[in-house]
Design a protein around this motif. Structure first.
Motif, PDB file in Angstrom:
ATOM      1  N   LEU A 419       7.952   7.645 -10.374  1.00 40.31           N
ATOM      2  CA  LEU A 419       7.192   6.420 -10.614  1.00 40.31           C
ATOM      3  C   LEU A 419       5.691   6.694 -10.505  1.00 40.31           C
ATOM      4  CD1 LEU A 419       9.283   3.841  -8.526  1.00 40.31           C
ATOM      5  CD2 LEU A 419       9.452   4.342 -10.986  1.00 40.31           C
ATOM      6  N   ASP A 420       4.916   5.906 -11.246  1.00 39.95           N
ATOM      7  CA  ASP A 420       3.461   6.022 -11.164  1.00 39.95           C
ATOM      8  C   ASP A 420       2.984   5.292  -9.909  1.00 39.95           C
ATOM      9  OD1 ASP A 420       0.769   6.624 -12.467  1.00 39.95           O
ATOM     10  OD2 ASP A 420       0.648   4.452 -12.166  1.00 39.95           O
ATOM     11  N   ALA A 421       2.445   6.057  -8.980  1.00 38.32           N
ATOM     12  CA  ALA A 421       2.080   5.507  -7.678  1.00 38.32           C
ATOM     13  C   ALA A 421       1.068   4.375  -7.789  1.00 38.32           C
ATOM     14  CB  ALA A 421       1.532   6.612  -6.785  1.00 38.32           C
ATOM     15  N   ALA A 422       0.022   4.595  -8.566  1.00 35.58           N
ATOM     16  CA  ALA A 422      -1.048   3.604  -8.656  1.00 35.58           C
ATOM     17  C   ALA A 422      -0.526   2.266  -9.165  1.00 35.58           C
ATOM     18  CB  ALA A 422      -2.158   4.121  -9.562  1.00 35.58           C
ATOM     19  N   THR A 423       0.365   2.300 -10.141  1.00 39.14           N
ATOM     20  CA  THR A 423       0.912   1.064 -10.712  1.00 39.14           C
ATOM     21  C   THR A 423       1.588   0.221  -9.643  1.00 39.14           C
ATOM     22  OG1 THR A 423       1.234   2.067 -12.886  1.00 39.14           O
ATOM     23  CG2 THR A 423       2.575   0.133 -12.369  1.00 39.14           C
ATOM     24  N   TRP A 424       2.409   0.850  -8.822  1.00 29.84           N
ATOM     25  CA  TRP A 424       3.167   0.110  -7.818  1.00 29.84           C
ATOM     26  C   TRP A 424       2.286  -0.328  -6.650  1.00 29.84           C
ATOM     27  CZ3 TRP A 424       8.292  -1.376  -8.223  1.00 29.84           C
ATOM     28  CH2 TRP A 424       8.938  -0.936  -9.377  1.00 29.84           C
ATOM     29  N   LEU A 425       1.374   0.523  -6.246  1.00 30.11           N
ATOM     30  CA  LEU A 425       0.486   0.153  -5.140  1.00 30.11           C
ATOM     31  C   LEU A 425      -0.480  -0.961  -5.540  1.00 30.11           C
ATOM     32  CD1 LEU A 425      -0.209   3.752  -3.830  1.00 30.11           C
ATOM     33  CD2 LEU A 425       1.133   1.998  -2.666  1.00 30.11           C
ATOM     34  N   LEU A 444      -3.110   0.550   2.584  1.00 30.24           N
ATOM     35  CA  LEU A 444      -2.691   0.540   1.196  1.00 30.24           C
ATOM     36  C   LEU A 444      -3.699  -0.156   0.289  1.00 30.24           C
ATOM     37  CD1 LEU A 444       1.143  -0.195   1.410  1.00 30.24           C
ATOM     38  CD2 LEU A 444       0.048   1.924   0.702  1.00 30.24           C
ATOM     39  N   ALA A 445      -4.263  -1.226   0.755  1.00 22.35           N
ATOM     40  CA  ALA A 445      -5.161  -1.999  -0.096  1.00 22.35           C
ATOM     41  C   ALA A 445      -6.378  -1.192  -0.529  1.00 22.35           C
ATOM     42  CB  ALA A 445      -5.611  -3.264   0.633  1.00 22.35           C
ATOM     43  N   THR A 446      -6.879  -0.327   0.358  1.00 19.51           N
ATOM     44  CA  THR A 446      -8.086   0.428   0.027  1.00 19.51           C
ATOM     45  C   THR A 446      -7.782   1.725  -0.689  1.00 19.51           C
ATOM     46  OG1 THR A 446      -8.038   1.499   2.191  1.00 19.51           O
ATOM     47  CG2 THR A 446      -9.331  -0.527   1.992  1.00 19.51           C
ATOM     48  N   SER A 447      -6.517   2.143  -0.680  1.00 19.20           N
ATOM     49  CA  SER A 447      -6.200   3.429  -1.311  1.00 19.20           C
ATOM     50  C   SER A 447      -5.172   3.268  -2.425  1.00 19.20           C
ATOM     51  CB  SER A 447      -5.670   4.409  -0.276  1.00 19.20           C
ATOM     52  OG  SER A 447      -4.512   3.874   0.352  1.00 19.20           O
ATOM     53  N   ALA A 448      -5.076   2.058  -2.955  1.00 21.43           N
ATOM     54  CA  ALA A 448      -3.996   1.762  -3.889  1.00 21.43           C
ATOM     55  C   ALA A 448      -4.009   2.641  -5.120  1.00 21.43           C
ATOM     56  CB  ALA A 448      -4.076   0.291  -4.315  1.00 21.43           C
ATOM     57  N   THR A 449      -5.175   3.064  -5.562  1.00 22.96           N
ATOM     58  CA  THR A 449      -5.224   3.850  -6.782  1.00 22.96           C
ATOM     59  C   THR A 449      -5.411   5.333  -6.516  1.00 22.96           C
ATOM     60  OG1 THR A 449      -7.602   3.465  -6.949  1.00 22.96           O
ATOM     61  CG2 THR A 449      -6.160   1.928  -8.093  1.00 22.96           C
ATOM     62  N   ALA A 450      -5.394   5.712  -5.270  1.00 25.59           N
ATOM     63  CA  ALA A 450      -5.580   7.124  -4.930  1.00 25.59           C
ATOM     64  C   ALA A 450      -4.233   7.790  -4.720  1.00 25.59           C
ATOM     65  CB  ALA A 450      -6.421   7.259  -3.649  1.00 25.59           C
ATOM     66  N   ALA A 451      -4.149   9.053  -5.123  1.00 31.62           N
ATOM     67  CA  ALA A 451      -2.882   9.781  -4.972  1.00 31.62           C
ATOM     68  C   ALA A 451      -2.458   9.872  -3.529  1.00 31.62           C
ATOM     69  CB  ALA A 451      -3.015  11.185  -5.565  1.00 31.62           C
ATOM     70  N   ASN A 452      -3.418   9.982  -2.603  1.00 36.28           N
ATOM     71  CA  ASN A 452      -3.072  10.098  -1.204  1.00 36.28           C
ATOM     72  C   ASN A 452      -2.621   8.796  -0.585  1.00 36.28           C
ATOM     73  OD1 ASN A 452      -3.572  12.805  -1.107  1.00 36.28           O
ATOM     74  ND2 ASN A 452      -5.659  12.618  -0.349  1.00 36.28           N
ATOM     75  N   GLY A 453      -2.667   7.717  -1.356  1.00 38.20           N
ATOM     76  CA  GLY A 453      -2.260   6.434  -0.824  1.00 38.20           C
ATOM     77  C   GLY A 453      -0.755   6.222  -0.897  1.00 38.20           C
ATOM     78  N   VAL A 454      -0.039   7.230  -1.361  1.00 38.14           N
ATOM     79  CA  VAL A 454       1.405   7.089  -1.477  1.00 38.14           C
ATOM     80  C   VAL A 454       2.061   7.475  -0.174  1.00 38.14           C
ATOM     81  CG1 VAL A 454       3.386   7.760  -2.852  1.00 38.14           C
ATOM     82  CG2 VAL A 454       1.130   7.725  -3.880  1.00 38.14           C
ATOM     83  N   LEU A 455       3.039   6.710   0.231  1.00 37.58           N
ATOM     84  CA  LEU A 455       3.713   6.964   1.500  1.00 37.58           C
ATOM     85  C   LEU A 455       4.705   8.092   1.382  1.00 37.58           C
ATOM     86  CD1 LEU A 455       4.438   3.374   2.744  1.00 37.58           C
ATOM     87  CD2 LEU A 455       2.628   4.895   3.493  1.00 37.58           C
ATOM     88  N   ALA A 456       4.774   8.901   2.437  1.00 41.09           N
ATOM     89  CA  ALA A 456       5.811   9.933   2.636  1.00 41.09           C
ATOM     90  C   ALA A 456       5.930  10.851   1.440  1.00 41.09           C
ATOM     91  CB  ALA A 456       7.131   9.284   2.930  1.00 41.09           C
TER      92      ALA A 456
END
Length: 456
Positions: A419-425, A444-456
């Motif tokens: 899944l595309d991380a940015a889309t879901w975040l 999450l709100a501040t890193s929603a479009t960053a790759a490092n904002g994805v959990l685990a």
């Protein structure tokens, strides 16, 4: 040339139908009368793209039929392919050779003239030479029974393509006679440029298990680094892209995620370890134990993430599992990571609903305690958390809007990193993907479009 294929499971049914497509008269043999009846009616008892059409085409033409009679097989042809199963036994991962030995002895007991028996099953090294010796001792007086080994390299979901247009052919023999027959059987593929490896029994047997051991190692290698990036930081997909650009490594099979399963890789690496120990090589394949353990730990990680994420919820919270087969384009649930995770979550007390486009019935037979709604929408309705565990195309293309109005909790664990991380975040979902460092939900709100904002 008339040919029999003994064993009509996934490998045998595919091989029989493809031999008929090439132009041979083919008789498939199986001890399961119900399966034989279904195949003769043109009904495939498992899912494999393109195979149902071939089966119907050639059972209707009369070029392909099936029987339970080994006597009929012996009288029908002089060339016999052995394609029965070698499942994992209960003894230290060893391959269970009872089906191979039983089918071989049964055929020998019926043959009355010269014949060639060609093994296609994945077997421990030394099997072909042992069977060749058995043929000399138990074969009919005055007839020559030759043995060859021709390992299969089929990918579930692409089995017809891999049979008709293989990327290589391996012929293992202890004498030159069978090579001409094998080249005749595969003349079409050879004429199209398929490379041929002519070798001894032992090399032919080892080629298949070596290929599977290497692929399993490659998958577990990237998943071991996934464990590092989850803890230290980093993006496992970017890492895989970067090292995959090295031609010596390559990008294929470097996809971090829930790991491998199915009826081949897990059992083959365990059987290889068992066989090398029997040969007195106790340390030679020790690393495959680590490969196996890394693979199994990915399942532990997914269960752990569900427990952590739903820690404040009622333990009976509903969890929707998307995918039951071990890979897309298959209904095979043998050693399926997805189904294993679903069953373990059910054992912990969660309400688990599983949806798979093809493998619903296979999964239901394996794990009847789980719920299997008819549609994906029913599976996710009211779910506190959604787990994408088999990367079917319809799951890969999911968008937040597809689930927003159905779920109770906007949490999704992408166990295949598709899944595309940015889309879901950006849509306000809590997203977890394997191989990426966990970030607090509040960030999450501040890193929603960053790759490092994805959990685990």
């Amino acid at each position: 040339m008339r040919i029999t294929v003994i064993g009509t499971g996934y490998l045998g049914a595919t091989h029989a139908a493809c031999l008929a497509e090439i132009g041979f008269e083919v008789l498939g043999i199986d001890t399961d009368a119900a399966k034989v009846a279904a195949l003769n009616a043109g009904v495939l008892p498992f899912h494999e793209p393109d195979l149902p059409g071939l089966l119907r085409k050639h059972t209707e033409s009369g070029r392909l039929r099936f029987s339970t009679s080994m006597e009929e097989a012996a009288n029908f042809a002089d060339v016999h392919f052995l394609a029965v199963g070698t499942p994992q036994s209960g003894h230290a991962g060893r391959a269970d050779m009872s089906q191979i030995d039983g089918a071989f002895r049964s055929l020998l007991g019926q043959i009355s003239h010269d014949a060639l028996i060609i093994g296609k099953s994945t077997v421990p090294v030394g099997t072909a030479r042992r069977l060749a010796s058995m043929a000399r001792k138990l074969g009919p007086t005055g007839a020559e029974i030759q043995v060859a080994w021709n390992p299969e390299f089929l990918r579930e979901g692409y089995a017809v393509q891999d049979t008709l247009r293989p990327d290589r052919l391996v012929f293992g023999t202890d004498q030159p006679g069978p090579l001409g027959v094998l080249r005749s059987v595969y003349a079409q593929a050879i004429a199209a440029g398929t490379p041929v490896v002519e070798t001894d029994f032992e090399t032919a047997e080892l080629v298949k298990v070596a290929a599977n051991a290497f692929l399993a190692t490659k998958i577990s290698f990237i998943n071991a680094f996934s464990e590092i990036t989850e803890t230290a930081g980093g993006d496992i997909s970017t890492l895989a892209d970067a090292i995959g650009m090295d031609a010596r490594i390559g990008r294929r099979f470097l996809n971090a995620g829930l790991g491998f399963g199915g009826g081949c890789l897990p059992k083959d690496i365990r059987a290889l370890q068992a066989r090398t120990q029997e040969l007195g090589l106790d340390l030679t394949m020790d690393f495959l134990s680590a490969v196996d353990q890394v693979n199994l730990r990915r399942r532990d990680k997914v269960v752990e993430l569900v427990e952590q994420t739903l820690g404040g919820s009622d333990i009976s919270a509903k969890v929707a599992v998307l995918g039951a087969s071990f890979k897309p384009e298959s209904d095979d649930v043998r050693d399926s990571p997805a189904l294993d995770v679903a069953a373990r979550l059910d054992g912990l007390g969660y309400e688990v609903c599983v949806y798979d486009p093809i493998a619903q019935e296979s999964a239901r037979r394996r794990c009847p305690q789980l719920e299997y709604p008819d549609t994906m929408e029913e599976a996710v309705a009211g779910a506190e958390m959604v787990l994408l565990l088999t990367e079917w195309q319809q799951f890969r293309t999911l968008q937040p809007a597809d689930l927003d109005s159905l779920v109770s909790g906007r949490r999704i664990l992408d166990g295949r990193n598709v899944l595309d991380a940015a889309t879901w975040l950006d849509a306000g979902w809590q997203l977890m993907q394997l191989g990426r460092k966990t970030e607090p939900v509040t960030e999450l709100a501040t890193s929603a479009t960053a790759a490092n904002g994805v959990l685990a």
